[in-house]
Design an enzyme around this catalytic site. Structure first.
Site, mmCIF file in Angstrom:
data_model
loop_
_atom_site.group_PDB
_atom_site.id
_atom_site.type_symbol
_atom_site.label_atom_id
_atom_site.label_comp_id
_atom_site.label_asym_id
_atom_site.label_seq_id
_atom_site.Cartn_x
_atom_site.Cartn_y
_atom_site.Cartn_z
ATOM 1 C CG ASP A 80 -52.614 -19.671 80.567
ATOM 2 O OD1 ASP A 80 -53.443 -19.583 81.493
ATOM 3 O OD2 ASP A 80 -52.673 -20.543 79.672
ATOM 4 C CG HIS A 81 -52.249 -22.657 83.479
ATOM 5 N ND1 HIS A 81 -53.030 -23.246 84.451
ATOM 6 C CD2 HIS A 81 -53.006 -22.616 82.354
ATOM 7 C CE1 HIS A 81 -54.215 -23.543 83.934
ATOM 8 N NE2 HIS A 81 -54.229 -23.159 82.670
ATOM 9 C CG ASP A 102 -53.148 -23.673 88.074
ATOM 10 O OD1 ASP A 102 -53.765 -24.009 89.120
ATOM 11 O OD2 ASP A 102 -53.146 -24.364 87.043
ATOM 12 C CG HIS A 178 -55.708 -27.537 80.278
ATOM 13 N ND1 HIS A 178 -55.454 -27.634 81.621
ATOM 14 C CD2 HIS A 178 -56.001 -26.229 80.062
ATOM 15 C CE1 HIS A 178 -55.566 -26.449 82.187
ATOM 16 N NE2 HIS A 178 -55.906 -25.576 81.261
ATOM 17 N N GLY A 209 -59.499 -24.838 79.120
ATOM 18 C CA GLY A 209 -59.839 -26.051 78.394
ATOM 19 C C GLY A 209 -61.004 -25.848 77.455
ATOM 20 N N GLY A 210 -61.054 -24.678 76.781
ATOM 21 C CA GLY A 210 -62.187 -24.369 75.912
ATOM 22 C C GLY A 210 -62.122 -24.997 74.531
ATOM 23 C CG ASN A 230 -57.381 -19.486 79.080
ATOM 24 O OD1 ASN A 230 -58.136 -18.604 79.491
ATOM 25 N ND2 ASN A 230 -56.133 -19.590 79.483
#
Length: 287
Positions: A80-81, A102, A178, A209-210, A230
């Site tokens: 991730d990222h 990212d 986030h 940023g969920g 995410n």
């Protein structure tokens, strides 16, 4: 059943649901996420960003492969990222089956160039790539946090970006941040923008940023074409808050089997809510 990012997300795209990408930062969290996903017959993405990798190390990925291969549900292990090409090469060599580059804070052309370079390397060995266009907000300074300001994804730019990079999925900025939202900040998603981007690009779309977003906003986003969401802060808060409570009851507690079962149960309860909210429960049979 170990899957690449594309194959697991394509099914979600074709069947209009979203797969939760749960960020984990220790083995107990990983097992809790796997257990609840199997209980709900839900495909799952295990997400680990560079800050978390520095904690668990890439040595743990082999053990995750072992668990995934004997799992009853589809599993992708996702870097991730990723911020650099070198990180992505580390991810590929370490056994991640999906990667995110990212470069969203770079100018458009530089974002395209770096993302395309990652796509070329990853696709050569069957690894799928998520890119990001626009910037997700940041409510704190933790590892996956980006710019404080949200820069919404432009649909025309999204079309160019997908065409010029060849990414398999795209993280877009439609109003999320986030981390956990402070009490004076109310998240509000641009569903109109999401609908426009989905119609323009067609590929699986990702929402970062969920955590802390209202359920109604997230479920509507899934209806309009989000296929991966995410979740990091929400499950970590559930896990660590319960651990603080357990540790506070008896200073003599020291054995993990006496401390961790209830924190894992709290994490699983939060993860279950997200799995059902995103419509992923029962979807493993589609693979």
């Amino acid at each position: 059943m170990l899957y690449t990012g594309k194959s697991i997300l394509d099914v979600a795209n074709d069947n209009n649901f979203a797969i939760p990408a749960f960020n984990i930062s220790d083995w107990a969290m990983f097992n809790g996420v796997m257990d609840i996903s199997e209980e709900l017959d839900a495909p799952v993405i295990i997400a680990i960003h560079p800050d978390e990798v520095s904690h668990i190390t890439t040595d743990l990925i082999a053990a995750m492969h072992s668990r995934a291969h004997r799992s009853s549900v589809p599993v992708a292990i996702h870097w991730d990222h990723g911020g650099t090409y070198e990180q992505i090469i580390t991810a590929i060599r370490s056994g991640f089956t999906s990667v995110m580059i990212d470069a969203s804070l770079l100018p458009f052309d530089e974002n395209v160039a770096l993302t395309r370079k990652v796509v070329e390397a990853a696709h050569a060995v069957g690894i799928q790539v998520e890119g990001e266009l626009g910037t997700i907000g940041a409510n704190d300074s933790y590892g996956e946090s980006g710019a404080a300001e949200i820069i919404y994804t432009n649909p025309a730019d999204a079309v160019r970006f997908v065409e010029e990079t060849g990414v398999d999925s795209l993280a877009i900025a439609i109003g999320t941040s986030h981390g956990l939202y402070p009490s004076d900040k109310n998240p509000e998603l641009r569903h109109d923008l999401l609908e426009e981007i989905k119609a323009a690009v067609g590929i699986p779309l990702v929402l970062h940023g969920g955590s802390s977003n209202p359920d109604s906003e997230l479920s509507r986003a899934v209806e309009l074409g989000i296929n991966k969401i995410n979740i990091s802060s929400d499950i970590k808060v559930s896990y660590h808050n319960r651990m603080r409570e357990i540790l506070g009851t008896d200073e003599r507690l020291r054995e993990p089997n006496a401390i961790q079962p209830e924190p894992i149960a709290a994490l699983k309860a939060t993860a279950e809510e997200k799995i059902r909210l995103f419509g992923a429960d029962g979807k493993a049979s589609l693979y």
